[in-house]
Motif scaffolding. Sequence first.
Motif, PDB file in Angstrom:
ATOM      1  N   GLU A  80       4.604 -63.568  13.480  1.00  0.00           N
ATOM      2  CA  GLU A  80       3.984 -64.723  14.121  1.00  0.00           C
ATOM      3  C   GLU A  80       2.477 -64.670  13.922  1.00  0.00           C
ATOM      4  O   GLU A  80       1.833 -63.690  14.276  1.00  0.00           O
ATOM      5  N   LEU A  81       1.942 -65.734  13.335  1.00  0.00           N
ATOM      6  CA  LEU A  81       0.504 -65.847  13.133  1.00  0.00           C
ATOM      7  C   LEU A  81      -0.094 -66.664  14.269  1.00  0.00           C
ATOM      8  O   LEU A  81       0.570 -67.489  14.886  1.00  0.00           O
ATOM      9  N   MET A  82      -1.379 -66.450  14.535  1.00  0.00           N
ATOM     10  CA  MET A  82      -2.032 -67.164  15.625  1.00  0.00           C
ATOM     11  C   MET A  82      -3.459 -67.539  15.250  1.00  0.00           C
ATOM     12  O   MET A  82      -4.150 -66.769  14.577  1.00  0.00           O
ATOM     13  N   ARG A  83      -3.870 -68.728  15.656  1.00  0.00           N
ATOM     14  CA  ARG A  83      -5.269 -69.133  15.542  1.00  0.00           C
ATOM     15  C   ARG A  83      -5.654 -69.826  16.840  1.00  0.00           C
ATOM     16  O   ARG A  83      -4.796 -70.252  17.612  1.00  0.00           O
ATOM     17  N   GLU A  84      -6.949 -69.927  17.069  1.00  0.00           N
ATOM     18  CA  GLU A  84      -7.444 -70.451  18.336  1.00  0.00           C
ATOM     19  C   GLU A  84      -8.340 -71.665  18.112  1.00  0.00           C
ATOM     20  O   GLU A  84      -8.995 -71.793  17.078  1.00  0.00           O
ATOM     21  N   VAL A  85      -8.359 -72.526  19.116  1.00  0.00           N
ATOM     22  CA  VAL A  85      -9.283 -73.655  19.121  1.00  0.00           C
ATOM     23  C   VAL A  85      -9.754 -73.858  20.552  1.00  0.00           C
ATOM     24  O   VAL A  85      -8.975 -73.726  21.497  1.00  0.00           O
ATOM     25  N   CYS A  86     -11.036 -74.143  20.685  1.00  0.00           N
ATOM     26  CA  CYS A  86     -11.618 -74.359  22.017  1.00  0.00           C
ATOM     27  C   CYS A  86     -12.430 -75.648  22.017  1.00  0.00           C
ATOM     28  O   CYS A  86     -13.051 -76.008  21.017  1.00  0.00           O
ATOM     29  N   LYS A  87     -12.437 -76.312  23.125  1.00  0.00           N
ATOM     30  CA  LYS A  87     -13.335 -77.439  23.341  1.00  0.00           C
ATOM     31  C   LYS A  87     -13.868 -77.353  24.768  1.00  0.00           C
ATOM     32  O   LYS A  87     -13.099 -77.451  25.715  1.00  0.00           O
ATOM     33  N   PRO A  88     -15.208 -77.141  24.906  1.00  0.00           N
ATOM     34  CA  PRO A  88     -16.200 -76.905  23.857  1.00  0.00           C
ATOM     35  C   PRO A  88     -16.100 -75.479  23.307  1.00  0.00           C
ATOM     36  O   PRO A  88     -15.361 -74.652  23.843  1.00  0.00           O
ATOM     37  N   ASN A  89     -16.868 -75.194  22.255  1.00  0.00           N
ATOM     38  CA  ASN A  89     -16.829 -73.870  21.644  1.00  0.00           C
ATOM     39  C   ASN A  89     -17.195 -72.760  22.623  1.00  0.00           C
ATOM     40  O   ASN A  89     -16.716 -71.639  22.519  1.00  0.00           O
ATOM     41  N   SER A  90     -18.046 -73.080  23.585  1.00  0.00           N
ATOM     42  CA  SER A  90     -18.587 -72.063  24.503  1.00  0.00           C
ATOM     43  C   SER A  90     -17.588 -71.637  25.565  1.00  0.00           C
ATOM     44  O   SER A  90     -17.881 -70.716  26.341  1.00  0.00           O
ATOM     45  N   ILE A  91     -16.413 -72.255  25.617  1.00  0.00           N
ATOM     46  CA  ILE A  91     -15.469 -71.963  26.696  1.00  0.00           C
ATOM     47  C   ILE A  91     -15.059 -70.491  26.692  1.00  0.00           C
ATOM     48  O   ILE A  91     -14.851 -69.877  27.743  1.00  0.00           O
ATOM     49  N   LYS A  92     -14.983 -69.868  25.490  1.00  0.00           N
ATOM     50  CA  LYS A  92     -14.567 -68.472  25.405  1.00  0.00           C
ATOM     51  C   LYS A  92     -15.635 -67.525  25.940  1.00  0.00           C
ATOM     52  O   LYS A  92     -15.338 -66.379  26.285  1.00  0.00           O
ATOM     53  N   ASN A  93     -16.878 -67.972  25.987  1.00  0.00           N
ATOM     54  CA  ASN A  93     -17.958 -67.135  26.513  1.00  0.00           C
ATOM     55  C   ASN A  93     -18.023 -67.181  28.037  1.00  0.00           C
ATOM     56  O   ASN A  93     -18.643 -66.313  28.655  1.00  0.00           O
ATOM     57  N   LYS A  94     -17.392 -68.185  28.629  1.00  0.00           N
ATOM     58  CA  LYS A  94     -17.490 -68.375  30.076  1.00  0.00           C
ATOM     59  C   LYS A  94     -16.221 -67.969  30.824  1.00  0.00           C
ATOM     60  O   LYS A  94     -16.280 -67.632  32.002  1.00  0.00           O
ATOM     61  N   PHE A  95     -15.079 -68.041  30.132  1.00  0.00           N
ATOM     62  CA  PHE A  95     -13.804 -67.786  30.801  1.00  0.00           C
ATOM     63  C   PHE A  95     -12.977 -66.799  29.994  1.00  0.00           C
ATOM     64  O   PHE A  95     -13.352 -66.412  28.886  1.00  0.00           O
ATOM     65  N   GLN A  96     -11.836 -66.397  30.558  1.00  0.00           N
ATOM     66  CA  GLN A  96     -10.992 -65.390  29.919  1.00  0.00           C
ATOM     67  C   GLN A  96      -9.597 -65.945  29.670  1.00  0.00           C
ATOM     68  O   GLN A  96      -9.110 -66.793  30.421  1.00  0.00           O
ATOM     69  N   TRP A  97      -8.953 -65.419  28.616  1.00  0.00           N
ATOM     70  CA  TRP A  97      -7.550 -65.756  28.391  1.00  0.00           C
ATOM     71  C   TRP A  97      -6.646 -64.904  29.286  1.00  0.00           C
ATOM     72  O   TRP A  97      -5.549 -65.311  29.663  1.00  0.00           O
ATOM     73  N   GLU A  98      -7.120 -63.726  29.626  1.00  0.00           N
ATOM     74  CA  GLU A  98      -6.335 -62.816  30.457  1.00  0.00           C
ATOM     75  C   GLU A  98      -5.882 -63.524  31.731  1.00  0.00           C
ATOM     76  O   GLU A  98      -6.660 -64.211  32.393  1.00  0.00           O
ATOM     77  N   GLY A  99      -4.626 -63.342  32.068  1.00  0.00           N
ATOM     78  CA  GLY A  99      -4.064 -63.988  33.257  1.00  0.00           C
ATOM     79  C   GLY A  99      -3.187 -65.169  32.928  1.00  0.00           C
ATOM     80  O   GLY A  99      -2.587 -65.767  33.823  1.00  0.00           O
ATOM     81  N   PHE A 100      -3.083 -65.509  31.630  1.00  0.00           N
ATOM     82  CA  PHE A 100      -2.239 -66.637  31.243  1.00  0.00           C
ATOM     83  C   PHE A 100      -0.805 -66.392  31.700  1.00  0.00           C
ATOM     84  O   PHE A 100      -0.253 -65.317  31.520  1.00  0.00           O
TER      85      PHE A 100
END
Length: 316
Positions: free
Chosen positions: A217-237
Amino acid sequence: MFSVVISALGDGEYRAFADKQGREIQAKIVRIASNGDEVCLERDNRRRVTVPIGIFSDETQRYIKEWASSQSFLSEQLLKVAVSDEVERRKEEVYSAGDLANTKQIDKVFYDLTFSNTGAEALDEMRMEYRIFYEQSKQRVGAQPEPVQKVFDGAAKIPVAPSGGEVTVRTDAVEIYEDVLVPRYFGLDTYIDDRGGEGNVHGIWVRVYLKLPSGTELMREVCKPNSIKNKFQWEGFRARTASSSSPNQSDRARLNKQFGRFDANHDGRIELDEWLDAKEEINGARFSRSYATMAFERADSDGSKYLNEDEFKTTS
């Protein structure tokens, strides 16, 4: 906008390519011909050769097909993902009594993701998981409302993206609101000490997956806005069921979705404040804090001051 997490299948590596007679060479794929029938290989002596894909063994042909799919999926040029946010707005009169009238302006916010496949291979077996980050404050007297940070987790299957075509997938929606407070009598505005609540959606973080026939399984990411990854975490999904094939699975998916709406902290239990916030969002003008509190206490069978999934089920 994108962050590739897993590199293309076999990228930069020499491996064995076997023909139908079992003869092998060490090589790596350079490209697939536009007609899809030929492959350009670089041998381990750096020489390049273009040959028909049909001369190879079934296993090697499967690898070549997976390589082509991985290239199409991970390339921002071959698989373009556009994200747009959409808003449905409505207004509800909450009350008009005493010195104030309150009309809630409610925004239902969701996202459309459009997958445009310009590669030579159709992309099947894609899915996505996403987190929508937002905040909401509540009306307060004599103090500035404090926003509560919230997150909504969702998942969806992605239809087949044909070569040269596109598909669009819509997320579930989150609701935010703004209290529009208006003094009911002229001149009272300087004496009113109520502050209205307000909501805001920060953005969305999406993980898109492609399952290859081999199970990789391959994975890629997309965010809107780009800065969302700097402010929040994926952990806890907390994954939700994207679709189901039986009534029992459907009921379970519905319960998970409802439970997740109340469990704002995503810690597997619903506390009273979370319960009241969700009930207020759902019921709007019909919300009664005292009634909702009594319903919570009735469901809290063990007196733990929070509801687990079994206790929550009794309220549905």
